[in-house]
Design an enzyme around this catalytic site. Structure first.
Site, PDB file in Angstrom:
ATOM      1  N   HIS A  47     -19.892 -19.481  -6.595  1.00  0.00           N
ATOM      2  CA  HIS A  47     -19.737 -18.875  -5.277  1.00  0.00           C
ATOM      3  C   HIS A  47     -20.008 -17.382  -5.401  1.00  0.00           C
ATOM      4  O   HIS A  47     -19.872 -16.785  -6.480  1.00  0.00           O
ATOM      5  CB  HIS A  47     -18.321 -19.103  -4.750  1.00  0.00           C
ATOM      6  CG  HIS A  47     -18.058 -20.515  -4.331  1.00  0.00           C
ATOM      7  ND1 HIS A  47     -17.046 -20.845  -3.464  1.00  0.00           N
ATOM      8  CD2 HIS A  47     -18.663 -21.679  -4.665  1.00  0.00           C
ATOM      9  CE1 HIS A  47     -17.037 -22.149  -3.272  1.00  0.00           C
ATOM     10  NE2 HIS A  47     -18.012 -22.675  -3.998  1.00  0.00           N
ATOM     11  N   GLU A  49     -18.407 -14.699  -4.578  1.00  0.00           N
ATOM     12  CA  GLU A  49     -17.329 -13.864  -5.100  1.00  0.00           C
ATOM     13  C   GLU A  49     -17.179 -14.023  -6.611  1.00  0.00           C
ATOM     14  O   GLU A  49     -16.997 -13.039  -7.329  1.00  0.00           O
ATOM     15  CB  GLU A  49     -15.996 -14.200  -4.416  1.00  0.00           C
ATOM     16  CG  GLU A  49     -15.971 -13.894  -2.935  1.00  0.00           C
ATOM     17  CD  GLU A  49     -16.445 -15.026  -2.041  1.00  0.00           C
ATOM     18  OE1 GLU A  49     -16.143 -14.991  -0.845  1.00  0.00           O
ATOM     19  OE2 GLU A  49     -17.121 -15.964  -2.544  1.00  0.00           O
ATOM     20  N   CYS A  77     -12.833 -18.665  -0.118  1.00  0.00           N
ATOM     21  CA  CYS A  77     -12.323 -20.040  -0.199  1.00  0.00           C
ATOM     22  C   CYS A  77     -11.154 -20.062  -1.191  1.00  0.00           C
ATOM     23  O   CYS A  77     -10.899 -19.072  -1.883  1.00  0.00           O
ATOM     24  CB  CYS A  77     -13.434 -20.984  -0.652  1.00  0.00           C
ATOM     25  SG  CYS A  77     -13.819 -20.871  -2.418  1.00  0.00           S
ATOM     26  N   CYS A  80     -12.201 -19.009  -4.788  1.00  0.00           N
ATOM     27  CA  CYS A  80     -12.515 -17.587  -4.883  1.00  0.00           C
ATOM     28  C   CYS A  80     -11.263 -16.743  -4.699  1.00  0.00           C
ATOM     29  O   CYS A  80     -11.120 -15.705  -5.353  1.00  0.00           O
ATOM     30  CB  CYS A  80     -13.576 -17.217  -3.856  1.00  0.00           C
ATOM     31  SG  CYS A  80     -15.176 -17.979  -4.218  1.00  0.00           S
TER      32      CYS A  80
END
Length: 150
Positions: A47, A49, A77, A80
């Protein structure tokens, strides 16, 4: 924030992954950045991040981001969010929230719900297996004099 939004669009348009971008800033300078690359790297943890945190930590040669701010194109999310708490930046700013993400087809509500369910009853059942030496590494860690706390 604009750079995070640009990374989200660039990554998505280039086929790297979903429409998410992130930058890590220290003292007014971008020291790490990333866009979602889940599909292109076949890595479900890639992801934006997480990619940006990894990049910034390498830049700083440190596993923590104290003194840094994170700017991300979307509210993090659950995965993250955990990575952000482990990295310990000072602040996080996001452009879109989890409801905007859900409207675009990225709904994390199910994961949040699963956290409240008994592990064996989750949609992916999880079972504890206790062995005689299960806690050995934890015990050794507690006794270790030269450990790096994180």
């Amino acid at each position: 924030m604009q750079r995070a939004l640009d990374l989200a669009q660039e990554g998505m348009e280039s086929g790297k992954g979903g429409p998410f971008g992130c930058v890590v800033v220290k003292d007014g300078q971008i020291i790490g950045e990333g866009s979602n690359s889940v599909t292109s790297t076949t890595d479900p943890t890639a992801h934006a991040e997480v990619v940006a945190i990894r990049n910034a930590c390498q830049h700083l040669e440190n596993f923590q981001l104290s003194g840094c701010d994170i700017y991300t194109s979307c509210e993090p999310c659950p995965m993250c969010l955990g990575a952000i708490y482990w990295a310990r930046p000072d602040r996080v700013f996001f452009a879109n929230d989890k409801f905007d993400a859900a409207q675009a087809g990225f709904d994390d509500a199910f994961i949040y719900e699963q956290l409240e369910v008994d592990p064996a009853q989750r949609s992916i059942p999880m079972y504890k297996i206790t062995m005689e030496n299960s806690a050995k590494a934890f015990n050794l860690w507690q006794e270790k004099n030269d450990k790096t706390i994180y």
